[in-house]
Motif scaffolding. Structure first.
Motif, short mmCIF file in Angstrom:
data_model
loop_
_atom_site.label_atom_id
_atom_site.label_comp_id
_atom_site.label_asym_id
_atom_site.label_seq_id
_atom_site.Cartn_x
_atom_site.Cartn_y
_atom_site.Cartn_z
N ALA A 218 0.81 -1.25 -0.01
CA ALA A 218 0.04 -0.11 -0.08
C ALA A 218 0.75 1.06 -0.18
N SER A 219 2.13 1.06 0.32
CA SER A 219 3.02 2.28 0.38
C SER A 219 3.68 2.73 -0.86
N LEU A 220 3.55 1.56 -2.06
CA LEU A 220 4.16 1.84 -3.34
C LEU A 220 3.52 2.77 -4.27
N ARG A 221 4.16 3.35 -4.95
CA ARG A 221 3.59 4.15 -6.00
C ARG A 221 3.32 3.30 -7.33
N PRO A 222 2.50 3.74 -8.07
CA PRO A 222 2.29 2.77 -9.31
C PRO A 222 3.73 2.39 -10.07
N ARG A 223 3.84 1.12 -10.45
CA ARG A 223 4.78 0.40 -10.97
C ARG A 223 6.02 0.34 -9.97
N GLY A 224 5.63 0.42 -8.64
CA GLY A 224 6.54 0.34 -7.65
C GLY A 224 7.10 -1.36 -7.50
N ARG A 225 8.16 -1.29 -6.61
CA ARG A 225 8.51 -2.75 -6.48
C ARG A 225 9.00 -3.26 -5.11
N HIS A 226 8.27 -4.26 -4.82
CA HIS A 226 8.32 -4.86 -3.39
C HIS A 226 9.24 -6.07 -3.29
N VAL A 227 10.23 -6.00 -2.50
CA VAL A 227 11.28 -6.95 -2.26
C VAL A 227 11.04 -7.65 -0.96
N GLN A 228 10.83 -9.10 -0.94
CA GLN A 228 10.63 -9.73 0.35
C GLN A 228 11.83 -10.34 0.71
N LEU A 229 12.23 -9.96 1.83
CA LEU A 229 13.51 -10.40 2.55
C LEU A 229 13.14 -11.36 3.66
N GLY A 230 12.45 -10.78 4.61
CA GLY A 230 11.84 -11.65 5.70
C GLY A 230 11.27 -12.77 5.40
N LEU A 231 11.34 -13.98 6.18
CA LEU A 231 10.66 -15.18 5.81
C LEU A 231 9.36 -15.06 6.42
N LEU A 232 8.35 -15.68 5.74
CA LEU A 232 7.06 -15.58 6.31
C LEU A 232 6.44 -17.03 6.48
#
Length: 354
Positions: A259-273
């Motif tokens: 929800a914090s990203l601008r359009p065409r933003g990139r989320h990188v998942q580092l923490g284990l879920l």
């Protein structure tokens, strides 16, 4: 050798005498001089990782000296100072041959697939592919996190997230990996926002390059749903961050980060879920967001990171704020069930690392 042994998931481990590891074919035995206490070790202790079977010795990020090495492995000898990626790649599968050892299909991880580095000695398979020489000017304590948290952060920023100078980056969770992301991204010229529930963690993030901080959520939850974190980030950035990174691993963080990203933003998942997450796939498609996973770094990519450390542009040694012996591991693991500590804790299995 002395080692930390887990007999039951979630219960206090014991420090006991165990047989030293046997030399694997093509591998090495390392004398552990310093080993980091990582949130992934906490997941292993609680039984979140299906690869872990009991009894078990955890630990996967380490700085060491070579105690013994298969004579068939060229270029290495006993006594050399080394670090290793937590993903010990085989060097022969399709991914390895393409240079993607961090996702080797035959990988072996100390502290998960076999007994790890919370011990005086640990085995390393595929030594020719995974040993990385530790420069003399880098101490063992500061090097301990280079095999996991710092290397994971470095690749996440420079390769996976492809963070560019001037871009807004929001980092969720300011434990060891999150603070490493802050430090590396700031050195690369990014505009960094650090998000955490712990004011001490945010203060440390500010010292290491975060231009803005957001105190979010409740204890143990770095960004609770509906707490206004995403709105604050959108306001700070004028429409949303270009990149977000979850450096702790929680569904609420994932939702807030997206929800914090601008359009065409990139989320990188580092923490284990530990549990599956629900994603609004329509939002991902409509806003053309990218969801990216990042998992460690191959040994052949270490020289650029080590050169950055040697230059003084980043100082992983400044993130080490706690040093304990094996007897302190149980208490330190239990403490990780709360908010992420604002530090990297290093363990000395055999006393002072030298």
């Amino acid at each position: 050798m002395r080692a930390v042994l887990i007999d039951r998931f979630g219960e206090a481990p014991t420090v006991t005498d165990l047989p030293e590891p046997e030399l694997p074919a093509g591998g090495a035995i390392l004398q552990v001089r310093a080993t980091g206490l990582c949130r992934s070790d906490w997941h292993a202790w609680l039984g979140h990782d299906a690869t872990v079977s009991l009894p078990h010795v955890p630990g996967h990020e380490l700085a060491a000296t070579i105690a013994e090495i298969d004579p068939a492995v060229p270029g290495w000898q006993a006594g050399q100072r080394v670090i290793v990626p937590f993903v010990c790649a085989c060097g022969e599968c399709e991914q390895c041959l393409e240079g993607n050892q961090q996702v080797c299909t035959r990988q072996l991880q100390p502290g998960f697939d076999y007994w790890g580095s919370f011990a005086e000695y640990v085995a390393v398979p595929y030594a020719a592919v995974n040993l990385v020489a530790l420069p003399d000017e880098l101490g063992f304590d500061s090097a301990a996190a280079l095999g996991c948290r710092f290397a994971t952060a470095y690749r996440a920023v420079t390769a996976v997230g492809n963070v560019q100078p001037g871009e807004w980056l929001a980092v969720f969770g300011c434990g060891g990996v999150g603070l490493s992301v802050v430090m590396i991204a700031a050195a690369a010229g990014a505009q960094v926002i650090a998000v955490d529930t712990n004011p001490a963690a945010l203060a440390m993030a500010s010292r290491h390059g975060a231009g803005h901080t957001v105190l979010a959520g409740r204890a143990g939850d770095p960004a609770g749903p509906g707490d206004g974190t995403a709105e604050q980030i959108r306001q700070l950035t004028g429409g949303g961050a270009a990149v977000t990174m979850d450096a702790i691993g929680a569904e609420s963080v994932v939702q807030t980060a997206l929800a914090s990203l601008r359009p065409r933003g990139r989320h990188v998942q580092l923490g284990l879920l530990p549990e599956p997450v629900r994603l609004d796939m329509s939002s991902l498609a409509f806003r053309e967001l990218s969801w990216l996973g990042s998992h460690g770094m191959a040994a052949h990519d270490y020289p650029a990171m080590l050169e950055l450390v040697r230059s003084g542009a980043v100082r992983p040694d400044e993130l080490v704020t706690g040093v304990i012996g094996l007897d302190g591991v149980g208490q330190a693991l239990a403490a990780m069930s709360g908010a992420a500590p604002a530090c990297i804790t290093v363990i000395h299995p055999g006393g002072e690392p030298g």
